[in-house]
Scaffold this motif. Sequence first.
Motif, PDB file in Angstrom:
ATOM      1  N   GLU A 195       0.839  -1.192  -0.128  1.00 30.54           N
ATOM      2  CA  GLU A 195      -0.199   0.050   0.027  1.00 30.54           C
ATOM      3  C   GLU A 195       0.771   1.253   0.149  1.00 30.54           C
ATOM      4  OE1 GLU A 195      -2.596   0.516   3.359  1.00 30.54           O
ATOM      5  OE2 GLU A 195      -3.409   2.237   2.168  1.00 30.54           O
ATOM      6  N   LYS A 196       2.099   1.340   0.807  1.00 27.33           N
ATOM      7  CA  LYS A 196       2.624   2.494   0.787  1.00 27.33           C
ATOM      8  C   LYS A 196       3.452   2.339  -0.543  1.00 27.33           C
ATOM      9  CE  LYS A 196       4.198   2.608   5.629  1.00 27.33           C
ATOM     10  NZ  LYS A 196       5.239   1.860   6.700  1.00 27.33           N
ATOM     11  N   THR A 210       1.175   3.952  -3.184  1.00 26.43           N
ATOM     12  CA  THR A 210       0.770   4.970  -2.679  1.00 26.43           C
ATOM     13  C   THR A 210       1.882   6.032  -3.346  1.00 26.43           C
ATOM     14  OG1 THR A 210      -0.683   4.554  -0.841  1.00 26.43           O
ATOM     15  CG2 THR A 210      -0.157   6.780  -1.005  1.00 26.43           C
ATOM     16  N   LYS A 211       3.167   5.873  -3.041  1.00 28.49           N
ATOM     17  CA  LYS A 211       4.056   6.805  -3.289  1.00 28.49           C
ATOM     18  C   LYS A 211       4.168   6.685  -4.987  1.00 28.49           C
ATOM     19  CE  LYS A 211       7.282   7.653   0.030  1.00 28.49           C
ATOM     20  NZ  LYS A 211       8.393   7.341   0.779  1.00 28.49           N
ATOM     21  N   GLY A 229      -2.596   3.029  -8.012  1.00 32.53           N
ATOM     22  CA  GLY A 229      -2.852   1.632  -7.386  1.00 32.53           C
ATOM     23  C   GLY A 229      -2.632   0.675  -8.734  1.00 32.53           C
ATOM     24  N   TYR A 248      -8.536   3.534   0.101  1.00 33.36           N
ATOM     25  CA  TYR A 248      -7.189   2.930   0.293  1.00 33.36           C
ATOM     26  C   TYR A 248      -6.358   3.879  -0.892  1.00 33.36           C
ATOM     27  CZ  TYR A 248      -7.751  -1.196   2.930  1.00 33.36           C
ATOM     28  OH  TYR A 248      -8.069  -1.975   4.160  1.00 33.36           O
ATOM     29  N   ILE A 249      -6.588   3.737  -2.137  1.00 30.89           N
ATOM     30  CA  ILE A 249      -5.908   4.310  -3.315  1.00 30.89           C
ATOM     31  C   ILE A 249      -6.588   4.813  -4.421  1.00 30.89           C
ATOM     32  CG2 ILE A 249      -3.796   3.821  -5.108  1.00 30.89           C
ATOM     33  CD1 ILE A 249      -2.778   1.784  -3.226  1.00 30.89           C
ATOM     34  N   GLU A 259     -10.018  11.734  -5.602  1.00 28.50           N
ATOM     35  CA  GLU A 259      -8.871  12.267  -4.933  1.00 28.50           C
ATOM     36  C   GLU A 259      -9.635  13.727  -4.304  1.00 28.50           C
ATOM     37  OE1 GLU A 259      -4.526  11.808  -6.528  1.00 28.50           O
ATOM     38  OE2 GLU A 259      -5.696  12.541  -8.038  1.00 28.50           O
TER      39      GLU A 259
END
Lengths: 403, 99
Positions: free
Chosen positions: A211-212, A215-216, A220, B86-87, B98
Motif C-alpha cells: 500500500e505504501k 501510494t508513493k 494503485g 485506500y488508493i 482524490e
Amino acid sequence: MKGYLRSDGRKGIRNVVVIAYLVECAHHVAKTIVSHTNDPDVQLIGFPGCYPNDYSLQMMKSLCTHPNVGGVVLVSLGCEGFNREDLEKTIKESGRPVETLVIQKAGGTTSTIEQGVTHAKAILESAQQLEPVNMSISELVIGTICGGSDGTSGISANPAVGVCFDRLIEQDATCIFEETGELIGCEHIMEERAETPELGQKLLQCVEKAEKYYTKMGYGSFAPGNAEGGLTTQEEKSMGAYAKSGASLINGIIIPGELPSKKGLFLMDVVPDGEPTFGFPNISDNAEIVEMIASGCHLTLFTTGRGSVVGSAISPVIKICANPHTYRNLSDDMDINAGTVIEGIKSVEEVGQEIFDLVVEVSRGKESKSEALGHKEFILTYKHFDSNQANNANTEFSPACGA
Amino acid sequence: MTAKLVTLHANDNVLICCQQLEASEQISINGQDYELLEAIDLGHKVAKASINKGEQIIRYGVPIGSATQNINVGEHVHIHNMKSDYIPSHTRQSRVGEQ
C-alpha cells in the motif's frame, strides 16, 4: 503424467532450450538465433538493462535452472554489467548444457548468430535425449495471476481457480498466488488463513508495504479497463483477485525467484523492499508470470475479464475467461469459459474442476491455447529485495555504454 | 436463465449485473420495481439499498470503498458516486476519488 527429471530432483513438464540475451544490445542476435533455429522448444528470454542488479541475476539463475528448461545459450554483448560468468556457473552446476556467446569476441552479429544456431541445435538435441520419468500431481507447482480484471472476475474465474487450487493442495501439490498490491483491503481476512500467527503478521506487513509503495507511485494496481468493466476501487478488485487463492491454509510467503520451502499454498511478495527505486513493481502481466516461473511454477493459471492473449516462454499459460461476452469475442485465445457461471449454466465448482482437469492435461503435454498460437512473451526488469542483496554484496558496478 | 442482478453476500448494499441492461429497463429489487436511469454493463454494480454520502459500499460482505454522494436504490454505483478508502482509481482521462 511424465516429467523430465533434473539434478535437483525437480521434474519439468516441458523440455525447452532458452536463448537468453543479457542486455538489450544482444536482443536482436538472440532473437535471430531463436528464429533461425525455428523450433517451438527453443525460446527467447532476456534482461535489457546494462546496470547490474541482484534481483535480475537471481531471476535469470532461477529461470535458466527451471525444471522445464533443458539447456541454455547465453548471449552477451560483452561490456554490460550482467554477471554472465556467475549465471553460467550456476547453470553448469545444475548439470544443464550451456554455451555463452560474447558478441564483441565472436565477430559481430552474423558470426554470433551462426554460432548460436549451431549451439542451440546441439543443446536441443542433447536435451531431447533425456527420457521422461513418472511424475505425480504432488510434484506440480502451479501459479495464478489475473490480468484485465472486471466486475465478473471475482464471481466466476477467480473463485473457480480457488476451487482448483484447493483440489491441487488436497493432492499435495504446491500453489502460488501473488500481487500483494492486489490484496490491499483483504489483509485482515487473509491473516486469518495463515498457518501460524507469526505468518499472519507477515501477511499484514506485506500488504502494508504494498500500500505504501503504490501510494508513493501515485497509482494503485488498477487499470482504466478495470473501471470500464465495472470495478470501481482497488479494494474491490483486490477482493476478486484474492478469491484465486481458494480456501486452504496459507503456508508461507516467498519473493520472486525463491522456491517454496515445502508443499502447500504460498503468497508471492512482488513489491520491492525499501523506497520505490525502479518504478512500478510489475509493469505488465508477463512480469508477474515470469516471477511465478522463476519460483518454480510449471504452469500459470491466468484469469481475465476484459481479455488477454498472452502466453509465456518456459512454462505454459492457461487462460480462464470470467466474462461471457469476452469469451465469445476471444474464444480462440481462451482455454476455459468461466462466463458460464455468470450465465447460470455452470457452478463455480464445476468450472474449478474443468480447470483442474486441464492443468493435468497440459502437464501431460497438451498445448494450451497460447502455446499453440506461439505466444512466448517474456519480460524482466529491475527490482530490489533486501534478501537478494545479501547474497551478492560484492557486486562491482560497471555503468552503461559510455564506460 | 440468467439472473439480471445477483446478490453476492447477504450484507451487500450493491447488486452485480449479470447481463447487459438497457436504460429505462424495469428491474426488481427486494420485491420493488425500479426503472433504470441508464444502461448498465455486465459486471457493474447497482445500489440494493439507499446509501448515504460517506457510507461504506459493501460487496462480498466487505467494504470496497465509500459513497461520495447520496445514492438511491437502483442507481448505478461506480466511480461517479463512490471512491476507494485506500488508493485513488484512475481512468484514461483522469484520476478519481482524490480530494
